[in-house]
Design a protein around this motif. Structure first.
Motif, PDB file in Angstrom:
ATOM      1  N   LYS A 186       0.826  -1.204   0.000  1.00 15.59           N
ATOM      2  CA  LYS A 186       0.000   0.000   0.000  1.00 15.59           C
ATOM      3  C   LYS A 186       0.863   1.258   0.000  1.00 15.59           C
ATOM      4  O   LYS A 186       0.528   2.261  -0.633  1.00 15.59           O
ATOM      5  N   SER A 187       1.990   1.205   0.709  1.00  9.96           N
ATOM      6  CA  SER A 187       2.891   2.360   0.757  1.00  9.96           C
ATOM      7  C   SER A 187       3.458   2.668  -0.624  1.00  9.96           C
ATOM      8  O   SER A 187       3.650   3.839  -0.970  1.00  9.96           O
ATOM      9  N   SER A 188       3.706   1.628  -1.420  1.00  9.37           N
ATOM     10  CA  SER A 188       4.210   1.844  -2.782  1.00  9.37           C
ATOM     11  C   SER A 188       3.166   2.529  -3.651  1.00  9.37           C
ATOM     12  O   SER A 188       3.499   3.369  -4.492  1.00  9.37           O
ATOM     13  N   LEU A 189       1.893   2.190  -3.434  1.00  9.14           N
ATOM     14  CA  LEU A 189       0.821   2.848  -4.172  1.00  9.14           C
ATOM     15  C   LEU A 189       0.741   4.325  -3.803  1.00  9.14           C
ATOM     16  O   LEU A 189       0.569   5.188  -4.679  1.00  9.14           O
ATOM     17  N   ARG A 190       0.871   4.618  -2.502  1.00  9.34           N
ATOM     18  CA  ARG A 190       0.820   6.024  -2.061  1.00  9.34           C
ATOM     19  C   ARG A 190       1.944   6.835  -2.703  1.00  9.34           C
ATOM     20  O   ARG A 190       1.728   7.969  -3.152  1.00  9.34           O
ATOM     21  N   LYS A 191       3.141   6.248  -2.742  1.00  9.15           N
ATOM     22  CA  LYS A 191       4.269   6.944  -3.366  1.00  9.15           C
ATOM     23  C   LYS A 191       4.010   7.155  -4.855  1.00  9.15           C
ATOM     24  O   LYS A 191       4.309   8.217  -5.405  1.00  9.15           O
TER      25      LYS A 191
END
Length: 314
Positions: A186-191
């Motif tokens: 999910k953090s990769s999507l936010r970035k």
């Protein structure tokens, strides 16, 4: 053997339902030892209805015919009934989010108040939830109880294990709504989303340059501090960025990873390969603003510009 009537057979609860009820019933003792919240005295109308339903159950062993499960206490049975009915009688006054249990609301409210009552005795870091503190303590003890069945790598948190397993399965459950690109974290999507929004929330206090990622800001700050964390083991030369060290190591190994597809010439650096490719494509992206003459390399343009500079000074 006596045959059972269809009405006597209780359906087994669905796995998701069991999981949900287990989450509802797993209250930390630390949570219950905290000061009682004033909201405890003001149960909603829905809560009273649940309590009434629980009281109508068998006192010796409370059971719910809806899910075919039983509980030895009215409190647990009350939670079980809410898990079936979907009732969430406890609502946050700040954001209107609702919860089935009062203790979950109390934990949620700390997001708004900033309260962090659980602290680490080793480093005094504070947390909103006791479960977060327990996970954090593993960083001190080195405990890694969660193992990958594929490669036997261990993790201190089950969430990290779940993320790791996706490297084996190839699962990417987090999809970008803008370009349909998917990510395993999910953090990769936010970035990634910052590439669409153009948002750059991280600002350098020394030069006001802004960045979309905190990690890029940290790397940039080394320009101002002069910090060089990455050292070459061969010659002890230091670098502020890891990829600069990786690039430097090629001078010792002599490896050339980047090959030209047109002439098979090899290069140590991708940037050198890109410049080389211009000789095949005959592209000249660097243009002189004075005479519109174009060049394939930037340094040739700079040398050319000196000729114009001399003309203006004569």
């Amino acid at each position: 053997m006596e045959e059972l009537e269809p009405s006597d057979i209780k359906e087994e609860p669905e796995p998701e339902q069991i999981k949900e009820e287990q989450e509802e019933l797993s209250i930390s003792r630390d949570e219950e030892q905290l000061e009682t919240d004033p909201l405890m005295d003001s149960l909603s109308h829905e809560e009273n209805e649940v309590q009434g339903h629980v009281q109508s159950l068998d006192k010796s062993k409370l059971s719910c015919g809806r899910a075919g499960q039983s509980s030895s206490s009215s409190r647990n049975a009350s939670v079980h009934v809410r898990s079936n009915s979907g009732d969430k009688p406890f609502t946050c006054e700040e954001c209107c989010k609702s919860f089935r249990r009062l203790c979950h609301l109390k934990t949620h409210r700390r997001i708004h108040t900033g309260e962090k009552p659980f602290f680490c005795k080793e480093c005094f870091k504070c947390f909103r939830e006791s479960s977060s503190l327990r996970r954090h303590m593993m960083t001190h003890t080195g405990e890694r109880p969660f193992f990958c069945l594929q490669c036997h790598q261990s993790f201190s948190q089950i969430s990290n294990l779940r993320t790791h397993v996706r490297t084996h399965t190839g699962e990417k459950p987090f999809a970008c709504k803008e370009c349909d690109k998917s990510f395993s974290e999910k953090s990769s999507l936010r970035k990634h989303m910052t590439t669409h929004t153009g948002e750059k929330p991280f600002a350098c206090q020394d030069c006001d340059q802004r960045f979309s990622r905190k990690s890029v800001l940290r790397t940039h700050m080394r320009i101002h501090t002069g910090e060089k964390l990455f050292s070459c083991k061969e010659c002890h030369k230091s670098f502020s960025r890891s990829y600069s060290l990786t690039s430097h190591m090629l001078t010792h190994t002599g490896e050339k990873f980047y090959a030209c597809k047109d002439c098979s010439k090899e290069f140590k650096h991708s940037s050198v390969l890109r410049r080389h490719m211009l000789t095949h494509k005959r592209e000249k992206p660097f243009s002189c603003a004075e005479c519109s003459k174009s060049f394939s390399r930037s340094y040739v343009l700079k040398n050319h510009m000196l000729a114009h500079t001399k003309e203006h000074t004569i």
